[in-house]
Design a protein around this motif. Structure first.
Motif, PDB file in Angstrom:
ATOM      1  N   UNK A   1     -67.189  47.082 -18.485  1.00  0.00           N
ATOM      2  CA  UNK A   1     -66.014  47.367 -19.517  1.00  0.00           C
ATOM      3  C   UNK A   1     -66.679  48.230 -20.415  1.00  0.00           C
ATOM      4  N   UNK A   2     -67.487  47.961 -20.763  1.00  0.00           N
ATOM      5  CA  UNK A   2     -68.132  48.964 -22.084  1.00  0.00           C
ATOM      6  C   UNK A   2     -68.921  50.294 -21.474  1.00  0.00           C
TER       7      UNK A   2
ATOM      8  N   UNK B   1     -65.771  52.282 -21.089  1.00  0.00           N
ATOM      9  CA  UNK B   1     -64.763  52.370 -22.313  1.00  0.00           C
ATOM     10  C   UNK B   1     -65.630  53.144 -23.542  1.00  0.00           C
ATOM     11  N   UNK B   2     -64.839  54.179 -23.836  1.00  0.00           N
ATOM     12  CA  UNK B   2     -65.222  55.025 -25.167  1.00  0.00           C
ATOM     13  C   UNK B   2     -65.526  54.030 -26.406  1.00  0.00           C
TER      14      UNK B   2
ATOM     15  N   UNK C   1     -64.714  54.559 -29.565  1.00  0.00           N
ATOM     16  CA  UNK C   1     -63.527  54.485 -30.304  1.00  0.00           C
ATOM     17  C   UNK C   1     -62.338  53.714 -29.974  1.00  0.00           C
ATOM     18  N   UNK C   2     -62.125  53.658 -28.564  1.00  0.00           N
ATOM     19  CA  UNK C   2     -61.267  53.035 -27.943  1.00  0.00           C
ATOM     20  C   UNK C   2     -61.282  51.280 -28.254  1.00  0.00           C
TER      21      UNK C   2
ATOM     22  N   UNK D   1     -60.586  50.385 -31.611  1.00  0.00           N
ATOM     23  CA  UNK D   1     -59.001  50.166 -31.898  1.00  0.00           C
ATOM     24  C   UNK D   1     -58.593  48.983 -31.477  1.00  0.00           C
ATOM     25  N   UNK D   2     -59.179  48.503 -30.089  1.00  0.00           N
ATOM     26  CA  UNK D   2     -58.659  47.382 -29.354  1.00  0.00           C
ATOM     27  C   UNK D   2     -58.979  46.275 -30.507  1.00  0.00           C
TER      28      UNK D   2
ATOM     29  N   UNK E   1     -56.711  45.937 -33.737  1.00  0.00           N
ATOM     30  CA  UNK E   1     -55.661  45.479 -33.589  1.00  0.00           C
ATOM     31  C   UNK E   1     -55.721  43.983 -32.866  1.00  0.00           C
ATOM     32  N   UNK E   2     -56.691  43.641 -32.283  1.00  0.00           N
ATOM     33  CA  UNK E   2     -56.682  42.203 -31.636  1.00  0.00           C
ATOM     34  C   UNK E   2     -57.472  41.250 -32.368  1.00  0.00           C
TER      35      UNK E   2
ATOM     36  N   UNK F   1     -67.723  56.480 -36.761  1.00  0.00           N
ATOM     37  CA  UNK F   1     -66.490  56.359 -36.234  1.00  0.00           C
ATOM     38  C   UNK F   1     -65.621  55.286 -37.120  1.00  0.00           C
TER      39      UNK F   1
ATOM     40  N   UNK G   1     -62.230  55.937 -38.629  1.00  0.00           N
ATOM     41  CA  UNK G   1     -60.752  55.751 -38.151  1.00  0.00           C
ATOM     42  C   UNK G   1     -60.245  54.490 -38.628  1.00  0.00           C
TER      43      UNK G   1
END
Lengths: 236, 229
Positions: free
Chosen positions: B59-60, B63-64, B66-67, B70-71, B74-75, B173, B176
């Motif tokens: 997964x890593x 996945x960038x 920053x994404x 953000x995940x 929010x989670x 980062x 953000x």
């Protein structure tokens, strides 16, 4: 009551702008490879002054966060070029992203390519010279085919870094996948933020796996040029 | 480019440098801890956990950062709330600090690289060393702490140095999600006095300087460890 968009809606909204991300990615990958090769040539040929500049550039691009590099290029290029009478005061964010990512990728690749070039045995150079190859013939027929298989894994890693870093160009205002994702997340009053970014993650995962697959395919194709070293001579 | 502005920006950014480095050290240490656990899971082939680690690494890889940030942003509050509700604790995770979220996200990301470094460096210690220690009457634990670990550390040190720099860069980062570090501070200063290039150049030079110092320090430390082992 605002209806939250479904997963399918989000995917199609994101894929509408995927071409911008891919466009930036592919152009900076190609230009970065060219720049990296050029810089490697400077280092290998030991050209004074240019060599020192290359070392500085390569150290800078690897030490400074890519987000700062993006911002510096975005804000610094227009005034820099106006000194030479070139007016690019409306430099687009896409162009700035491509320039910054090309410099970053080129600087990174210089290390990879230099190591790969150094890995070619000195005897190969001498043998080619004694056969009367011209320098150009020597490079394209003897050296390059041996550099490619050694450099491929490092190039693959550099590509993964580049793919990850294209996700940052939205900070300059480029309306790419991440930019669109932020809009969707903001528009639906925070109902599906996690969902949106997981979909973005999946899109990036697919792109990285495609790139990994491409590199593995090239590795398979060029395996025959890889000379056995003393360690695995009898084995393969 | 205005020298006076550069100096002002430098003074403006300087106060957040210790904070940024402290944040990087915390994340770095956490990532070594999690990385060691991951390496042990892979080395001893622990069922179920090894599948989770492998999946997480895949997964890593794709996945960038920053994404992922953000995940997490929010989670994570929802996840923490789920567990506190389960244990009927009265903790509201909705006002969890973004700093904590950044620490969790970056530590997890870097730990998957650390796991590789740690595994590789322990594998590089030759088996003869272990046999020699055992035949001298060291217990397995003594052999591990006195013979294997110092040698593995020498092997891992340059990688640790570059991992620390990766962490430093990754924290940038945080802006953000409203975490203030060197870059975020530069951005704030730039938007207050509208000298964008100067602020970013100063920030870039600071990162560059830190990178040079870290590389020097790891080289020095490495040669000291080498002379002792």
């Amino acid at each position: 009551m605002v209806e939250a968009p479904s997963t399918i809606d989000i995917i199609s909204l994101l894929l509408q702008v995927a071409h911008i991300t891919l466009y930036i990615l592919i152009i900076s990958a190609v230009l970065g490879l060219l720049l990296g090769s050029f810089l490697t040539m400077i280092i290998v040929k030991n050209i004074p002054i240019l060599k020192q500049l290359t070392t500085v550039l390569s150290s800078f691009t690897r030490s400074v966060p890519i987000i700062i590099q993006l911002f510096i290029v975005y804000y610094a290029i227009p005034p820099l070029l106006s000194n030479f009478g070139i007016n690019v005061s409306n430099l687009s964010a896409v162009a700035a992203s491509i320039v910054a990512l090309t410099l970053y990728h080129g600087g990174y690749l210089t290390e990879v390519l230099r190591a790969a070039y150094k890995a070619v045995d000195k005897g190969q150079h001498e043998a080619a010279d004694s056969f009367g190859y011209t320098p150009i013939q020597k490079f394209f027929r003897i050296i390059l085919p041996q550099v490619v298989p050694v450099g491929l894994p490092g190039w693959g890693n550099a590509l993964i870094h580049l793919i990850h870093d294209t996700s940052l160009v939205f900070a300059l205002g480029v309306a790419d996948i991440m930019g669109r994702a932020e809009l969707i997340a903001a528009a639906s009053y925070g109902m599906n933020q996690v969902q949106v970014f997981i979909i973005v993650a999946v899109i990036y995962i697919v792109v990285t796996f495609l790139s990994d697959g491409l590199v593995r395919l090239l590795e398979k194709r060029t395996k025959k040029y890889k000379l056995d070293s003393g360690l695995n001579a009898g084995g393969a | 480019m205005n020298i006076e502005i550069l100096w002002q920006d430098f003074l403006g950014i300087l106060p957040v440098v210790p904070q940024t480095i402290a944040l990087a050290v915390i994340i770095f240490l956490l990532s070594i801890l999690i990385g060691t656990v991951m390496a042990l899971i892979q080395e001893y082939n622990v069922p179920i956990l090894i599948q989770i680690v492998v999946l997480f690494k895949l997964f890593l890889r794709g996945t960038p950062l920053i994404v992922f940030i953000f995940i997490m942003y929010y989670s994570l509050p929802g996840i923490v709330n789920f567990f506190t509700n389960l244990l009927s604790l009265s903790y509201n995770a909705n006002n969890i600090s973004p700093m904590i979220i950044l620490i969790v996200a970056v530590s997890l990301t870097v730990s998957s690289f650390q796991a590789e470094t740690i595994r590789g460096s322990f594998l590089s210690v030759s088996h003869g060393q272990i046999e020699a220690a055992r035949s001298l009457g060291y217990t397995p634990f003594q052999a591990f702490t006195r013979i294997i670990t110092p040698q593995a550390l020498v092997e891992a040190l340059p990688e640790f140095g570059s991992a620390f720099l990766v962490v430093m860069k990754a924290i940038s980062l945080g802006f953000m999600i409203t975490v203030v570090d060197i870059f975020a501070q530069a951005r704030l200063i730039a938007s207050s006095n509208s000298y964008y290039i100067e602020a970013f150049v100063v920030a870039a030079l600071m990162y560059w300087g830190i990178a040079v110092i870290v590389v020097k320090l790891t080289n020095k430390f490495e040669s000291r460890l080498l002379s002792r082992s």
